[in-house]
Scaffold this motif. Structure first.
Motif, PDB file in Angstrom:
ATOM      1  N   PRO A 103       0.844  -1.259   0.117  1.00 47.08           N
ATOM      2  CA  PRO A 103      -0.269   0.174   0.130  1.00 47.08           C
ATOM      3  C   PRO A 103       0.725   1.366  -0.074  1.00 47.08           C
ATOM      4  N   LEU A 104       1.933   1.230   0.675  1.00 46.60           N
ATOM      5  CA  LEU A 104       2.709   2.622   0.687  1.00 46.60           C
ATOM      6  C   LEU A 104       3.333   2.965  -0.860  1.00 46.60           C
ATOM      7  N   LEU A 105       3.894   1.868  -1.529  1.00 47.99           N
ATOM      8  CA  LEU A 105       4.093   2.248  -3.033  1.00 47.99           C
ATOM      9  C   LEU A 105       3.188   2.320  -3.768  1.00 47.99           C
ATOM     10  N   GLU A 106       1.904   2.092  -3.503  1.00 47.70           N
ATOM     11  CA  GLU A 106       0.703   2.348  -4.269  1.00 47.70           C
ATOM     12  C   GLU A 106       0.436   3.803  -4.056  1.00 47.70           C
ATOM     13  N   ALA A 107       0.553   4.305  -2.742  1.00 43.72           N
ATOM     14  CA  ALA A 107       0.207   5.632  -2.451  1.00 43.72           C
ATOM     15  C   ALA A 107       1.151   6.718  -3.088  1.00 43.72           C
ATOM     16  N   LEU A 108       2.490   6.126  -2.845  1.00 43.51           N
ATOM     17  CA  LEU A 108       3.558   7.086  -3.481  1.00 43.51           C
ATOM     18  C   LEU A 108       3.449   7.258  -4.726  1.00 43.51           C
TER      19      LEU A 108
END
Length: 238
Positions: A103-108
């Protein structure tokens, strides 16, 4: 605060505060400005005070949405999915099941993509820029979802975050809202709600200690400026 609007500058001067205006420069520097003055628009004071307070409160809520929404989504997805109702839980799990990125890489990734579209639409001519923003968001966003690189729920969250930040009338505060959300997103991906609470505590402590020309940065919410409390009472003469 930097502005090109004469009505905002005039309103600032009516409050008894100074402004810096230079020759051959369309911008005026207004000081001292507090946090809440960035959410006020001169059009609000042309309406009835109840409508002005409503739109002003909407912008404050939108600011905190743009700061907290991606971090809250990541914390719920990664750590606290048990707080969701069963129907929303299964819908969320199905949307992220085949996505290879955390999820972190998705958001970034989505935030960088939105900033690229925003910069491209600003640098191009107005007719081409609006087309690039609309077509790019639809075509590229649909392609990303179809290739399972980004989940549908993440696109909805980032789109709501962008719309919330664009409701802020001052560009600098709109950009600051998106930037403040980045460290909160990272903390949420590592510590969940505990990381969000720690990050918000640091932000509130930092804002509370700021003083500008002897005035606190977050002292007065400014709601009473929309009412008649600050206006001088008119004495009736017989």
């Amino acid at each position: 605060m930097r502005t090109e609007r004469p009505d905002r500058t005039f309103q600032h001067l009516l409050k008894g505060k100074p402004a810096i205006i230079l020759d051959n420069d369309p911008n005026a520097l207004l000081f001292p400005s507090n946090l809440y003055s960035f959410f006020q628009s001169p059009e609000d004071f042309n309406l009835r005070w109840l409508l002005g307070v409503f739109f002003y409160a909407i912008r404050i809520i939108a600011f905190w949405m743009s700061v907290l929404l991606p971090a809250f989504y990541i914390a719920v997805t990664a750590f606290h999915s048990n707080i969701l109702p069963i129907g929303i839980f299964y819908t969320l799990k199905l949307s992220v099941e085949n996505v290879p990125l955390p999820p972190l890489l998705e958001a970034l990734t989505m935030q960088i993509f939105l900033e690229l579209l925003r910069e491209a639409s600003l640098r191009l001519p107005q007719a081409v820029g609006s087309t690039i923003g609309t077509v790019g968001a639809i075509v590229i966003g649909t392609s990303i979802v179809q290739t399972n690189l980004i989940s549908n729920s993440m696109i909805v969250v980032i789109a709501l975050t962008a719309v919330a930040s664009f409701t802020i009338p001052v560009k600098e505060m709109s950009t600051a809202a998106r930037l403040i959300g980045l460290p909160l997103t990272i903390l949420a991906s590592v510590f969940g709600f505990l990381g969000i609470s720690f990050g918000m505590l640091m932000i509130v402590c930092h804002l509370s200690k700021i003083k500008l020309f002897g005035e606190r940065y977050v002292e007065n919410p400014g709601f009473k400026e929309f009412t008649l409390l600050n206006s001088k009472k008119v004495k009736k003469h017989d």
